[in-house]
Motif scaffolding. Structure first.
Motif, PDB file in Angstrom:
ATOM      1  N   THR A  16       0.790  -1.284   0.146  1.00  9.19           N
ATOM      2  CA  THR A  16       0.061  -0.093   0.033  1.00  9.19           C
ATOM      3  C   THR A  16       0.907   1.402  -0.003  1.00  9.19           C
ATOM      4  O   THR A  16       0.640   2.175  -0.802  1.00  9.19           O
ATOM      5  CB  THR A  16      -1.005  -0.078   1.126  1.00  9.19           C
ATOM      6  N   ALA A  17       1.905   1.188   0.661  1.00  8.68           N
ATOM      7  CA  ALA A  17       2.721   2.414   1.001  1.00  8.68           C
ATOM      8  C   ALA A  17       3.469   2.576  -0.317  1.00  8.68           C
ATOM      9  O   ALA A  17       3.613   3.985  -0.729  1.00  8.68           O
ATOM     10  CB  ALA A  17       3.587   2.395   2.122  1.00  8.68           C
ATOM     11  N   VAL A  18       4.226   1.976  -0.776  1.00 11.04           N
ATOM     12  CA  VAL A  18       4.875   1.941  -2.092  1.00 11.04           C
ATOM     13  C   VAL A  18       4.037   2.352  -3.437  1.00 11.04           C
ATOM     14  O   VAL A  18       4.648   3.221  -4.044  1.00 11.04           O
ATOM     15  CB  VAL A  18       5.662   0.544  -2.338  1.00 11.04           C
ATOM     16  N   ASP A  19       2.638   1.868  -3.300  1.00  7.84           N
ATOM     17  CA  ASP A  19       1.807   2.299  -4.444  1.00  7.84           C
ATOM     18  C   ASP A  19       1.494   3.916  -4.245  1.00  7.84           C
ATOM     19  O   ASP A  19       1.371   4.307  -5.123  1.00  7.84           O
ATOM     20  CB  ASP A  19       0.609   1.485  -4.334  1.00  7.84           C
ATOM     21  N   GLU A  20       1.221   4.015  -2.960  1.00 12.24           N
ATOM     22  CA  GLU A  20       1.090   5.600  -2.740  1.00 12.24           C
ATOM     23  C   GLU A  20       2.185   6.565  -3.042  1.00 12.24           C
ATOM     24  O   GLU A  20       2.071   7.565  -3.382  1.00 12.24           O
ATOM     25  CB  GLU A  20       0.551   5.806  -1.279  1.00 12.24           C
ATOM     26  N   ALA A  21       3.513   6.070  -2.802  1.00 11.98           N
ATOM     27  CA  ALA A  21       4.714   6.735  -3.111  1.00 11.98           C
ATOM     28  C   ALA A  21       4.723   6.777  -4.461  1.00 11.98           C
ATOM     29  O   ALA A  21       5.322   8.018  -4.915  1.00 11.98           O
ATOM     30  CB  ALA A  21       5.904   6.196  -2.210  1.00 11.98           C
ATOM     31  N   TYR A  22       4.582   5.804  -5.233  1.00 13.77           N
ATOM     32  CA  TYR A  22       4.727   5.819  -6.657  1.00 13.77           C
ATOM     33  C   TYR A  22       3.730   6.905  -7.321  1.00 13.77           C
ATOM     34  O   TYR A  22       4.075   7.362  -8.465  1.00 13.77           O
ATOM     35  CB  TYR A  22       4.418   4.468  -7.315  1.00 13.77           C
ATOM     36  N   ASP A  23       2.518   7.022  -6.725  1.00 11.13           N
ATOM     37  CA  ASP A  23       1.245   7.995  -7.167  1.00 11.13           C
ATOM     38  C   ASP A  23       1.588   9.270  -6.825  1.00 11.13           C
ATOM     39  O   ASP A  23       0.701  10.097  -6.789  1.00 11.13           O
ATOM     40  CB  ASP A  23       0.223   7.530  -6.655  1.00 11.13           C
ATOM     41  N   ASP A  24       3.012   9.911  -6.073  1.00  9.76           N
ATOM     42  CA  ASP A  24       3.203  11.182  -5.453  1.00  9.76           C
ATOM     43  C   ASP A  24       2.439  11.449  -4.335  1.00  9.76           C
ATOM     44  O   ASP A  24       2.252  12.406  -4.230  1.00  9.76           O
ATOM     45  CB  ASP A  24       3.191  12.261  -6.582  1.00  9.76           C
ATOM     46  N   GLN A  25       1.892  10.394  -3.391  1.00 12.57           N
ATOM     47  CA  GLN A  25       1.055  10.573  -2.373  1.00 12.57           C
ATOM     48  C   GLN A  25       2.055  10.564  -0.958  1.00 12.57           C
ATOM     49  O   GLN A  25       1.860   9.658  -0.428  1.00 12.57           O
ATOM     50  CB  GLN A  25       0.105   9.941  -2.217  1.00 12.57           C
ATOM     51  N   MET A  26       3.273  11.105  -0.915  1.00 15.82           N
ATOM     52  CA  MET A  26       4.369  10.847  -0.152  1.00 15.82           C
ATOM     53  C   MET A  26       3.596  10.998   1.375  1.00 15.82           C
ATOM     54  O   MET A  26       4.221  10.550   2.367  1.00 15.82           O
ATOM     55  CB  MET A  26       5.556  11.717  -0.348  1.00 15.82           C
ATOM     56  N   ASN A  27       2.746  12.108   1.560  1.00 17.37           N
ATOM     57  CA  ASN A  27       2.394  12.203   2.935  1.00 17.37           C
ATOM     58  C   ASN A  27       1.446  11.028   3.340  1.00 17.37           C
ATOM     59  O   ASN A  27       1.636  10.490   4.453  1.00 17.37           O
ATOM     60  CB  ASN A  27       1.377  13.574   3.058  1.00 17.37           C
ATOM     61  N   PHE A  28       0.561  10.400   2.622  1.00 18.01           N
ATOM     62  CA  PHE A  28      -0.077   9.195   2.746  1.00 18.01           C
ATOM     63  C   PHE A  28       0.822   8.048   3.284  1.00 18.01           C
ATOM     64  O   PHE A  28       0.720   7.185   3.778  1.00 18.01           O
ATOM     65  CB  PHE A  28      -0.964   8.889   1.640  1.00 18.01           C
ATOM     66  N   ALA A  29       1.998   7.868   2.184  1.00 10.98           N
ATOM     67  CA  ALA A  29       2.816   6.592   2.293  1.00 10.98           C
ATOM     68  C   ALA A  29       3.756   6.795   3.591  1.00 10.98           C
ATOM     69  O   ALA A  29       3.630   5.810   4.228  1.00 10.98           O
ATOM     70  CB  ALA A  29       3.625   6.723   1.187  1.00 10.98           C
ATOM     71  N   LEU A  30       4.174   8.092   3.980  1.00 10.10           N
ATOM     72  CA  LEU A  30       4.830   8.278   5.092  1.00 10.10           C
ATOM     73  C   LEU A  30       4.168   7.890   6.482  1.00 10.10           C
ATOM     74  O   LEU A  30       4.494   7.628   7.349  1.00 10.10           O
ATOM     75  CB  LEU A  30       5.459   9.714   5.006  1.00 10.10           C
ATOM     76  N   ALA A  31       2.803   8.576   6.377  1.00  6.71           N
ATOM     77  CA  ALA A  31       1.805   8.242   7.319  1.00  6.71           C
ATOM     78  C   ALA A  31       1.512   6.855   7.642  1.00  6.71           C
ATOM     79  O   ALA A  31       1.588   6.263   8.813  1.00  6.71           O
ATOM     80  CB  ALA A  31       0.424   8.882   7.220  1.00  6.71           C
ATOM     81  N   HIS A  32       1.392   5.891   6.655  1.00  2.00           N
ATOM     82  CA  HIS A  32       1.405   4.571   6.632  1.00  2.00           C
ATOM     83  C   HIS A  32       2.699   3.793   7.287  1.00  2.00           C
ATOM     84  O   HIS A  32       2.760   3.044   8.159  1.00  2.00           O
ATOM     85  CB  HIS A  32       0.903   3.942   5.473  1.00  2.00           C
ATOM     86  N   VAL A  33       3.725   4.372   6.816  1.00  2.00           N
ATOM     87  CA  VAL A  33       5.119   3.737   7.182  1.00  2.00           C
ATOM     88  C   VAL A  33       5.357   3.992   8.692  1.00  2.00           C
ATOM     89  O   VAL A  33       5.541   3.290   9.480  1.00  2.00           O
ATOM     90  CB  VAL A  33       6.214   4.409   6.544  1.00  2.00           C
ATOM     91  N   LEU A  34       5.386   5.500   9.138  1.00  2.00           N
ATOM     92  CA  LEU A  34       5.280   5.804  10.457  1.00  2.00           C
ATOM     93  C   LEU A  34       4.232   5.255  11.284  1.00  2.00           C
ATOM     94  O   LEU A  34       4.736   4.815  12.503  1.00  2.00           O
ATOM     95  CB  LEU A  34       5.553   7.206  10.534  1.00  2.00           C
ATOM     96  N   GLY A  35       3.110   5.453  10.752  1.00  2.00           N
ATOM     97  CA  GLY A  35       2.198   4.798  11.670  1.00  2.00           C
ATOM     98  C   GLY A  35       2.126   3.323  11.805  1.00  2.00           C
ATOM     99  O   GLY A  35       1.846   2.945  13.185  1.00  2.00           O
ATOM    100  N   ALA A  36       2.525   2.615  10.843  1.00  2.00           N
ATOM    101  CA  ALA A  36       2.675   0.971  11.350  1.00  2.00           C
ATOM    102  C   ALA A  36       3.877   0.849  12.039  1.00  2.00           C
ATOM    103  O   ALA A  36       4.035  -0.067  12.931  1.00  2.00           O
ATOM    104  CB  ALA A  36       2.930   0.365  10.109  1.00  2.00           C
ATOM    105  N   THR A  37       5.073   1.795  12.031  1.00  2.00           N
ATOM    106  CA  THR A  37       6.064   1.351  12.695  1.00  2.00           C
ATOM    107  C   THR A  37       5.838   1.789  14.199  1.00  2.00           C
ATOM    108  O   THR A  37       6.264   1.046  15.166  1.00  2.00           O
ATOM    109  CB  THR A  37       7.277   2.478  12.229  1.00  2.00           C
TER     110      THR A  37
END
Length: 487
Positions: free
Chosen positions: A374-395
């Motif tokens: 999910t996070a990688v797909d969001e980053a690929y679509d230029d949604q870095m805030n979403f991707a970072l929120a998922h990465v940091l949130g899961a961590t």
């Protein structure tokens, strides 16, 4: 002048949220306030002659944001439609996620082999490990579909929490395993806690930076997302380090090993409660008091999504179908997790794989598969805030909630589960937190930083593969040949 009312970016439909920005004038001058997400509002009565800000508040009546489903998550249907359900679930959320669904035939094969060939431990482990990926992917997809139907911040929290179901199930299965002379399941859990943090923080974040940097010079993200995450990561690292530092600083003291271990476990249990409280405060901060800021950030990311129109046009699951998908996928995850965990004993004893590699690398990779996709797909679509929120949130969920939760459960079961880690594991964790914090400091990312994160993770995996198993307290009388690490 009445307070201006700003609507979210035009999606063609009302998403059930309004951002209100108030400007108040005072004798000393004017002061701007941060945007506050007020939920759905409806006019109730005209503004009476009070202060402008209070007039707006009298005019608006708040409705619960969860009453209405966001337009981005509406399916146009209700109930359960089997054919549509299977078609939508198979297509999943992205091309990579759809490709993972090709592995679904492995799921019944893994269950069948477990009961038909119970002595073929290597085949059971490999099939169960592969079967966990599509099951986890369905958990993640159902969570993503459910998250579409609620406001942005609550959606991210919902998606992160549901994505951690696989991890929680694995931890609960591991903590209930009987003690073994050849493998220390508690040690595997401890390694899995830190391994999950490392896999998300280094591998997943690195892949996000690489995916986003394929077609862009660099990507930017908001400091509200990165700074809150970095600060909490340091807090989590400090909390996880306290029991370990305490135990190792008193190793040569007059305290006996049994007394020292008991004190470390007691400290771990108190620390676990404190970390859970810290996580709940973080959730309250993000979902209640400061959610307006995060809503603005995530709505901006939605506008940057190059697949936005395509995503809005995709068929979506109904609320009933989301619940059914979660029930089925979590049940399968539990069955596969039991089959997988039961083979760890044989993989360590017969295949000479270290506890550290199983817990630090193998288990976290499969339990975090859905969140990574999910996070990688969001980053690929230029949604870095979403991707970072998922990465940091899961961590943060692993470090502040899931890990401490298994300590509390172990306490209830009478198991000596604590947060006293191996020095190697803890040192790697703290260094990784510092490395990631340095990359997040400038609110920019590129593929080089992502490549460096992945390289660091691979280095950790190599070290874990060579790391010897710790002496098990239950291994007395076990011959030297039974120790796969060759102590």
């Amino acid at each position: 002048m009445s307070a201006p009312q700003l609507s979210p970016p035009n999606t063609g439909r009302d998403d059930g949220a309004v951002i209100l920005t108030e400007r108040r004038a005072s004798k000393a001058g004017s002061r701007d306030q941060l945007p506050v997400h007020q939920g759905d509002v409806t006019p109730t009565s005209p503004i009476d002659g009070g202060e402008e800000g209070s007039g707006v508040r009298q005019q608006m009546k708040r409705k619960p944001a969860l009453v209405r489903i966001k337009s981005a998550g509406e399916s146009g249907r209700s109930g359960f439609h089997p054919l549509r359900f299977f078609r939508i679930a198979f297509r999943s959320s992205s091309t990579v996620s759809c490709a993972v669904n090709v592995l679904w035939p492995v799921v019944p094969a893994a269950i069948a082999v477990r009961y038909a060939l119970p002595d073929n431990h290597l085949a059971i482990f490999i099939l169960a490990y592969i079967a966990m990926v599509p099951c986890a992917n369905l958990v993640g997809f159902a969570g993503q579909e459910l998250a579409r139907k609620v406001p942005h911040v609550l959606g991210v929290l919902t998606e992160t929490t549901i994505g951690s179901v696989v991890e929680i199930v694995l931890f609960m299965v591991l903590i209930t395993r009987p003690e073994s002379s050849s493998v220390d399941y508690i040690q595997v859990i401890k390694a899995a806690i830190l391994g999950s943090v490392l896999a998300t923080m280094l591998l997943c974040l690195g892949l996000c930076f690489i995916a986003g940097g394929f077609t862009r010079h660099e990507q930017t993200f908001n400091e509200a997302v990165s700074e809150a995450g970095s600060g909490l990561l340091l807090t989590a690292g400090f909390g996880l380090a306290v029991p370990t530092v305490f135990e190792h600083s008193l190793t040569n003291s007059t305290l006996s090993a049994e007394v020292l271990e008991k004190k470390s476990i007691d400290i771990s249990r108190i620390t676990a409660i404190l970390l859970i409280i810290a996580y709940l405060v973080f959730v309250f901060f993000q979902a209640r008091t400061h959610h307006g800021i995060y809503d603005n950030i995530f709505e901006g990311d939605e506008e940057k999504d190059r697949d936005r129109e395509k995503d809005l046009g995709k068929p979506k699951l109904t609320l009933t179908e989301c619940v059914i998908a979660l029930a089925v996928s979590v049940t399968l995850v539990a069955i596969i997790a039991i089959a997988l965990v039961d083979q760890i004993h044989f993989m360590v004893e017969e295949r000479h794989i270290s506890d550290a590699f199983v817990g630090l690398i193998l288990v976290p990779l499969v339990e975090k598969a859905a969140e990574h996709l999910t996070a990688v797909d969001e980053a690929y679509d230029d949604q870095m805030n979403f991707a970072l929120a998922h990465v940091l949130g899961a961590t943060l969920q692993t470090a502040l909630f899931n890990g401490p939760l298994v300590v509390i459960v172990g306490w209830g079961l009478g198991r000596p589960m604590g947060l006293n880690f191996e020095v190697f594991d803890l040192a790697v964790l703290l260094l990784a937190i510092l490395t990631v914090g340095n990359f997040l400091r400038d609110q920019k990312s590129n593929y080089l930083e992502g490549f460096l994160c992945v390289i660091v993770y691979i280095a950790v995996a190599v070290a874990a593969a060579y790391y010897p198993n710790p002496e098990s307290p239950h291994a007395e009388g076990v011959p030297e040949s039974a120790s796969p690490a060759g102590h």
